[in-house]
Design a protein around this motif. Structure first.
Motif, PDB file in Angstrom:
ATOM      1  N   ALA A  78      18.826 -42.297  52.550  1.00  5.54           N
ATOM      2  CA  ALA A  78      19.541 -43.567  53.740  1.00  5.54           C
ATOM      3  C   ALA A  78      19.357 -44.738  52.921  1.00  5.54           C
ATOM      4  O   ALA A  78      18.130 -44.869  52.328  1.00  5.54           O
ATOM      5  N   LEU A  79      19.919 -45.559  52.898  1.00  2.10           N
ATOM      6  CA  LEU A  79      20.008 -46.855  52.120  1.00  2.10           C
ATOM      7  C   LEU A  79      20.725 -47.998  52.780  1.00  2.10           C
ATOM      8  O   LEU A  79      21.879 -47.756  53.163  1.00  2.10           O
ATOM      9  N   ASP A  80      20.094 -49.153  52.658  1.00  2.00           N
ATOM     10  CA  ASP A  80      21.157 -50.370  53.141  1.00  2.00           C
ATOM     11  C   ASP A  80      21.938 -50.527  51.985  1.00  2.00           C
ATOM     12  O   ASP A  80      21.564 -50.503  50.688  1.00  2.00           O
ATOM     13  N   PHE A  81      23.156 -50.978  52.275  1.00  2.00           N
ATOM     14  CA  PHE A  81      24.167 -51.144  51.044  1.00  2.00           C
ATOM     15  C   PHE A  81      25.225 -52.389  51.448  1.00  2.00           C
ATOM     16  O   PHE A  81      25.172 -52.938  52.664  1.00  2.00           O
ATOM     17  N   ILE A 100      23.573 -40.586  51.646  1.00  2.00           N
ATOM     18  CA  ILE A 100      24.160 -39.934  50.484  1.00  2.00           C
ATOM     19  C   ILE A 100      23.218 -38.686  50.293  1.00  2.00           C
ATOM     20  O   ILE A 100      21.845 -38.631  50.560  1.00  2.00           O
ATOM     21  N   ARG A 101      23.742 -37.765  49.802  1.00  2.00           N
ATOM     22  CA  ARG A 101      23.158 -36.604  49.440  1.00  2.00           C
ATOM     23  C   ARG A 101      22.443 -36.657  48.096  1.00  2.00           C
ATOM     24  O   ARG A 101      22.810 -37.827  47.305  1.00  2.00           O
ATOM     25  N   THR A 102      21.344 -36.136  47.813  1.00  2.00           N
ATOM     26  CA  THR A 102      20.555 -36.265  46.572  1.00  2.00           C
ATOM     27  C   THR A 102      21.214 -36.030  45.180  1.00  2.00           C
ATOM     28  O   THR A 102      20.965 -36.295  44.220  1.00  2.00           O
ATOM     29  N   THR A 103      22.527 -35.467  45.440  1.00  2.00           N
ATOM     30  CA  THR A 103      23.516 -35.241  44.284  1.00  2.00           C
ATOM     31  C   THR A 103      24.017 -36.518  44.167  1.00  2.00           C
ATOM     32  O   THR A 103      25.050 -36.653  43.167  1.00  2.00           O
ATOM     33  N   GLY A 104      24.465 -37.673  44.949  1.00  2.00           N
ATOM     34  CA  GLY A 104      25.189 -38.948  44.916  1.00  2.00           C
ATOM     35  C   GLY A 104      26.251 -38.810  45.684  1.00  2.00           C
ATOM     36  O   GLY A 104      26.889 -40.024  46.017  1.00  2.00           O
TER      37      GLY A 104
END
Length: 192
Positions: A78-81, A100-104
């Motif tokens: 999870a990230l701020d964007f 995002i999945r760890t695959t991007g």
């Protein structure tokens, strides 16, 4: 007697920052696994805490700008964007939280979202919304609980001006304010 080599992480010098060192240190003392971090160049990395590896994660065209957290199950970040093409001119309501999945691959976006926390199992994410976004159906001053398995969102109104969210256990979410706090269940009910 054989000399033991210290367990030294192999992270790139270019991504180390003071906040990164603090995050790694607290995670390693807690016995945690890998951590997700935001580097100075705006890239997101998953770092192994103990002697670790380094993996750059594509962000699907988003520009991360603050908090970054890896779920406990290691499958999502999870990230701020801000939207990448308009990052410099973006209104606060157009910023958000993404998963995002760890695959991007981008899984979910919460426009107008800020401050978030993963559940202890990593299967749910609590996101605070304090501004009405033109791209969001949710009203301002809402907490959304998103389930990674089903993709379902549950939303509940919250008192205004919340600035922190933490899961204290699998069944209690704490919201922080300047001088007080509230406890909620994942179903959105205030816990006495």
């Amino acid at each position: 007697m054989a000399r033991r080599r210290a367990c030294v992480p192999r992270w790139s010098v270019g991504i180390i920052t003071a906040s990164l060192v603090a995050a790694i240190a607290s995670a390693s003392f807690a016995g945690a696994g890998p951590v997700a971090v935001l580097a100075r160049d705006g890239a997101v990395y998953i770092l192994g805490v103990r002697g670790g590896s380094e993996k750059r994660v594509p962000t699907g065209g988003l520009s991360p700008n603050g908090q970054v957290e890896l779920s406990a199950d290691g499958r999502h970040i999870a990230l701020d964007f801000t939207p990448a093409r308009t990052a410099a001119l973006t209104l606060p309501a157009e910023r958000g939280v993404a998963v995002i999945r760890t695959t991007g691959v981008v899984r979910e976006r919460f426009m107008g979202g800020h401050h978030f926390a993963w559940s202890p199992a990593g299967d749910e994410l609590a996101v605070l919304l304090t501004r009405q976004s033109p791209r969001s159906a949710e009203p301002a001053d809402t907490m959304i609980i998103w389930n990674t398995r089903t993709g379902r969102r549950r939303s509940t109104p919250i008192p205004p001006y919340a600035y922190q969210v933490v899961w204290s256990s699998a069944d209690t979410i704490m919201l922080g304010y300047c001088d007080h706090g509230y406890a909620f269940s994942p179903k959105g009910r205030i816990v006495p």
